[in-house]
Design a protein around this motif. Structure first.
Motif, PDB file in Angstrom:
ATOM      1  N   LEU A   3       9.667 -44.025   0.112  1.00 53.17           N
ATOM      2  CA  LEU A   3       8.536 -43.808   0.446  1.00 53.17           C
ATOM      3  C   LEU A   3       7.494 -44.369   0.568  1.00 53.17           C
ATOM      4  O   LEU A   3       6.947 -44.211  -0.431  1.00 53.17           O
ATOM      5  N   ASN A   4       6.298 -44.591   1.210  1.00 56.07           N
ATOM      6  CA  ASN A   4       5.299 -45.219   1.154  1.00 56.07           C
ATOM      7  C   ASN A   4       4.616 -44.662   2.422  1.00 56.07           C
ATOM      8  O   ASN A   4       5.630 -44.054   2.977  1.00 56.07           O
ATOM      9  N   LEU A   5       3.846 -45.578   2.523  1.00 56.23           N
ATOM     10  CA  LEU A   5       2.736 -45.364   4.026  1.00 56.23           C
ATOM     11  C   LEU A   5       3.381 -45.236   5.163  1.00 56.23           C
ATOM     12  O   LEU A   5       2.691 -45.259   6.726  1.00 56.23           O
ATOM     13  N   THR A   6       4.497 -46.268   5.276  1.00 62.64           N
ATOM     14  CA  THR A   6       5.170 -46.370   6.481  1.00 62.64           C
ATOM     15  C   THR A   6       5.083 -45.076   7.060  1.00 62.64           C
ATOM     16  O   THR A   6       5.092 -45.393   7.753  1.00 62.64           O
ATOM     17  N   LEU A   7       5.789 -43.908   6.848  1.00 59.52           N
ATOM     18  CA  LEU A   7       6.326 -42.794   7.257  1.00 59.52           C
ATOM     19  C   LEU A   7       4.656 -41.999   7.609  1.00 59.52           C
ATOM     20  O   LEU A   7       4.199 -41.843   8.719  1.00 59.52           O
ATOM     21  N   ILE A   8       3.168 -42.462   6.660  1.00 63.22           N
ATOM     22  CA  ILE A   8       1.991 -42.246   7.714  1.00 63.22           C
ATOM     23  C   ILE A   8       1.843 -42.543   9.154  1.00 63.22           C
ATOM     24  O   ILE A   8       1.773 -42.319  10.474  1.00 63.22           O
ATOM     25  N   GLY A   9       2.250 -43.836   8.623  1.00 62.13           N
ATOM     26  CA  GLY A   9       2.627 -44.587   9.642  1.00 62.13           C
ATOM     27  C   GLY A   9       3.390 -44.585  11.124  1.00 62.13           C
ATOM     28  O   GLY A   9       2.421 -44.302  12.030  1.00 62.13           O
ATOM     29  N   GLN A  10       4.132 -44.039  10.584  1.00 60.37           N
ATOM     30  CA  GLN A  10       4.903 -43.411  11.686  1.00 60.37           C
ATOM     31  C   GLN A  10       4.572 -42.453  12.213  1.00 60.37           C
ATOM     32  O   GLN A  10       4.525 -42.995  13.992  1.00 60.37           O
TER      33      GLN A  10
ATOM     34  N   VAL B 153      15.702 -54.801  10.912  1.00 60.04           N
ATOM     35  CA  VAL B 153      15.210 -55.123  12.393  1.00 60.04           C
ATOM     36  C   VAL B 153      14.983 -53.013  13.159  1.00 60.04           C
ATOM     37  O   VAL B 153      14.513 -53.111  13.789  1.00 60.04           O
ATOM     38  N   VAL B 154      16.722 -52.789  12.297  1.00 55.63           N
ATOM     39  CA  VAL B 154      16.136 -50.756  12.721  1.00 55.63           C
ATOM     40  C   VAL B 154      15.638 -50.197  12.137  1.00 55.63           C
ATOM     41  O   VAL B 154      15.625 -49.710  10.870  1.00 55.63           O
ATOM     42  N   PRO B 155      14.143 -49.519  13.227  1.00 53.98           N
ATOM     43  CA  PRO B 155      13.558 -49.162  11.771  1.00 53.98           C
ATOM     44  C   PRO B 155      13.473 -47.712  12.034  1.00 53.98           C
ATOM     45  O   PRO B 155      13.550 -46.624  10.587  1.00 53.98           O
ATOM     46  N   THR B 156      14.954 -46.823  12.133  1.00 55.22           N
ATOM     47  CA  THR B 156      15.622 -45.545  12.178  1.00 55.22           C
ATOM     48  C   THR B 156      16.931 -45.833  10.885  1.00 55.22           C
ATOM     49  O   THR B 156      17.214 -44.636   9.820  1.00 55.22           O
ATOM     50  N   THR B 157      16.389 -46.659  10.569  1.00 52.19           N
ATOM     51  CA  THR B 157      17.652 -47.052   9.143  1.00 52.19           C
ATOM     52  C   THR B 157      16.376 -46.941   8.174  1.00 52.19           C
ATOM     53  O   THR B 157      17.243 -47.074   6.893  1.00 52.19           O
ATOM     54  N   ASP B 158      15.682 -47.285   8.185  1.00 47.03           N
ATOM     55  CA  ASP B 158      14.139 -46.749   7.153  1.00 47.03           C
ATOM     56  C   ASP B 158      14.262 -45.575   7.071  1.00 47.03           C
ATOM     57  O   ASP B 158      13.481 -44.596   8.361  1.00 47.03           O
ATOM     58  N   VAL B 159      14.055 -44.319   5.847  1.00 48.90           N
ATOM     59  CA  VAL B 159      13.845 -43.122   6.268  1.00 48.90           C
ATOM     60  C   VAL B 159      12.728 -43.153   6.515  1.00 48.90           C
ATOM     61  O   VAL B 159      11.684 -41.893   6.466  1.00 48.90           O
ATOM     62  N   ASN B 160      11.510 -43.467   5.923  1.00 43.65           N
ATOM     63  CA  ASN B 160       9.731 -43.401   6.368  1.00 43.65           C
ATOM     64  C   ASN B 160      10.267 -43.106   8.227  1.00 43.65           C
ATOM     65  O   ASN B 160       9.561 -41.817   8.129  1.00 43.65           O
ATOM     66  N   ALA B 161      10.226 -43.996   8.486  1.00 46.69           N
ATOM     67  CA  ALA B 161      10.328 -43.798   9.571  1.00 46.69           C
ATOM     68  C   ALA B 161      11.159 -42.447  10.529  1.00 46.69           C
ATOM     69  O   ALA B 161      10.486 -41.694  11.029  1.00 46.69           O
ATOM     70  N   THR B 162      12.009 -41.854  10.170  1.00 40.31           N
ATOM     71  CA  THR B 162      12.807 -40.891  10.456  1.00 40.31           C
ATOM     72  C   THR B 162      11.857 -39.482   9.873  1.00 40.31           C
ATOM     73  O   THR B 162      11.381 -38.875  10.834  1.00 40.31           O
ATOM     74  N   LEU B 163      11.442 -40.437   8.464  1.00 41.39           N
ATOM     75  CA  LEU B 163      10.883 -38.641   8.358  1.00 41.39           C
ATOM     76  C   LEU B 163       9.431 -38.266   8.635  1.00 41.39           C
ATOM     77  O   LEU B 163       8.763 -37.299   8.936  1.00 41.39           O
TER      78      LEU B 163
END
Lengths: 156, 287
Positions: A3-10, B153-163
């Motif tokens: 878990l990192n900054l990507t979460l906030i960016g997203q 490539v798939v953003p939704t396989t990154d848990v950061n994106a979905t969370l």
């Protein structure tokens, strides 16, 4: 799977996209949809109204047709009556004319007969006088016997 | 397989590693050259591939729909407008069926979620090596070691994106709850259910129990929402990678799994959207 900054960016990107969609994407599409809905509803309305008008017009046309048919029948009936009347009249006048002509002819024939009778009578009386003169060989006083002869002739 | 001298394990690990930029304890702000470096960066790192693809796809979605919205006529719709209107009506109907309050936000939110998540999921169907290899070539061109250019490539396989998305939805849920019921109503929701009694003393006893139960229920929403999407897509991606290992015979298998996956990505996008609507309608409605 850190878990990192990507979460906030997203989350920020997500918020921006939702905002953009709400501001600039959703309203024009929804408006177009609603306007089209209204247009279609209006169109359907107009169509049903037109159908009703058409029905009315058809009814009216039928009514007019029926009336005109009745009128035509009436006129025909009158014409037939008139024609029979005219034929009747013509027949009557023809019969009258015929009768008149027959009467004329009859009276003429009567006259002819009378005239012929007169002539015949005159000739017979003359012949009778001549015959009597020959038989008697003597002259007969025409005045004296004339009456007699006339009487004779009338008896013929 | 991407590299000729990779073991299958290395290949899979390589494929499951994001392109990370962050603050490394030793190297400062830099690209991560390995999975270890990426995890050493901790929270202060960002997955450039996830961000790039998700933002790019989001912009594509918005541009296409914006164009259709600008060109929208009330007359006979053309191809693109038809498609966009179909999507909009589908989402609008889903929202109207489930969410009975009045909100200008919910429908566009749902549309964004559905289309965006669908597009991000769709990247799963691109053969697993195409874009990473392209990225390696580009990275190599700019002087990086191709072995260390990671690309997911798939953003939704990154848990950061979905969370990231599910937590945003969670924030909205809390906001809507407080707006509809007030702060006390929100607290009441958390503490007065499911055990409720008119006896004040007994109720005071129930409050902590209720709070624990309701807090778990509340927190499970964003976590399950995010992890469901992540898990489905991660598993799908993993199977694509495994299929890619077996060489020439991957083609029919790949096709079969892609067809099946087409269902999964649509379904997952739909589920994410529906659950968002359901959570928000639950937040607004009274018990």
């Amino acid at each position: 799977m850190n878990l990192n900054l990507t979460l906030i960016g997203q989350a920020i990107a997500f918020a921006f996209f939702v905002w953009f969609c709400m501001k600039f994407v959703w309203p024009p599409i929804m408006q177009a949809l609603q306007e089209r809905q209204k247009k279609i509803a209006d169109g359907l309305d107009a169509a049903s109204r037109a159908t009703r008008d058409l029905e009315l017009a058809q009814e009216q046309a039928n009514e007019t047709l029926r009336e005109s048919k009745e009128q035509a029948a009436e006129i025909l009936e009158q014409a037939r009556k008139r024609s029979t009347q005219m034929v009747e009249e013509a027949r009557d006048s023809a019969r009258l004319e015929g009768e008149r002509m027959i009467n004329n002819a009859k009276s003429e024939i009567e006259q002819e007969i009378n005239r012929a009778k007169e002539e015949l009578r005159a000739q017979v009386s003359r012949l009778a006088i001549e015959g009597a003169e020959r038989i008697l060989e003597a002259s007969i006083d025409e005045k004296q016997h004339g009456q007699l002869v006339d009487k004779l002739a009338k008896e013929l | 397989m991407a590299g000729t001298n990779q073991t299958p394990t290395e290949y899979i690990q390589h494929h499951l590693q994001n392109l990370t930029f962050g603050r490394h304890p030793e190297h400062g702000w830099s690209m991560a050259h390995s999975a270890e470096e990426a995890s050493e960066m901790g929270f202060w790192a960002i997955h450039l591939d996830t961000m790039g693809w998700s933002i790019g796809l989001g912009i594509i979605f918005l541009l296409v729909f914006r164009k259709a919205g600008k060109l929208a006529t009330t007359g006979v719709p053309s191809g693109l407008q038809n498609f966009v209107e179909l999507m909009v009506e589908f989402v609008d109907n889903s929202v109207k069926e489930t969410f009975h309050g009045k909100s200008r936000l919910i429908a566009p939110l749902s549309l964004t979620i559905f289309c965006w998540v669908f597009l991000m999921n769709l990247m799963d169907l691109v053969p697993v090596d195409f874009l990473p290899m392209l990225a390696q070539k580009v990275g190599g061109f700019f002087g990086a070691d191709p072995q260390h250019v990671y690309f997911k490539v798939v953003p939704t396989t990154d848990v950061n994106a979905t969370l990231g998305m599910s937590l945003s939805v969670f924030a909205l849920v809390i906001f809507y709850t407080i707006r509809a019921k007030g702060f006390t109503g929100f607290i009441g929701d958390l503490t007065l259910h499911p055990f409720n009694t008119p006896n004040k003393l007994l109720q005071a006893l129930f409050v902590p129990i209720n709070f624990v139960l309701e807090a778990v229920t509340l927190l499970a929403k964003p976590v399950s929402l995010g992890l469901r999407l992540f898990g489905n897509l991660y598993a799908g991606e993993l199977i694509f990678i495994l299929i890619a290992i077996i060489g020439l015979w991957q083609l029919p298998l790949h096709f079969t799994w892609a067809v099946f996956h087409l269902l999964v990505i649509t379904l997952q996008a739909f589920i994410f959207m529906m659950l968002t609507i359901v959570y928000l309608s639950m937040a607004v409605e009274q018990h």
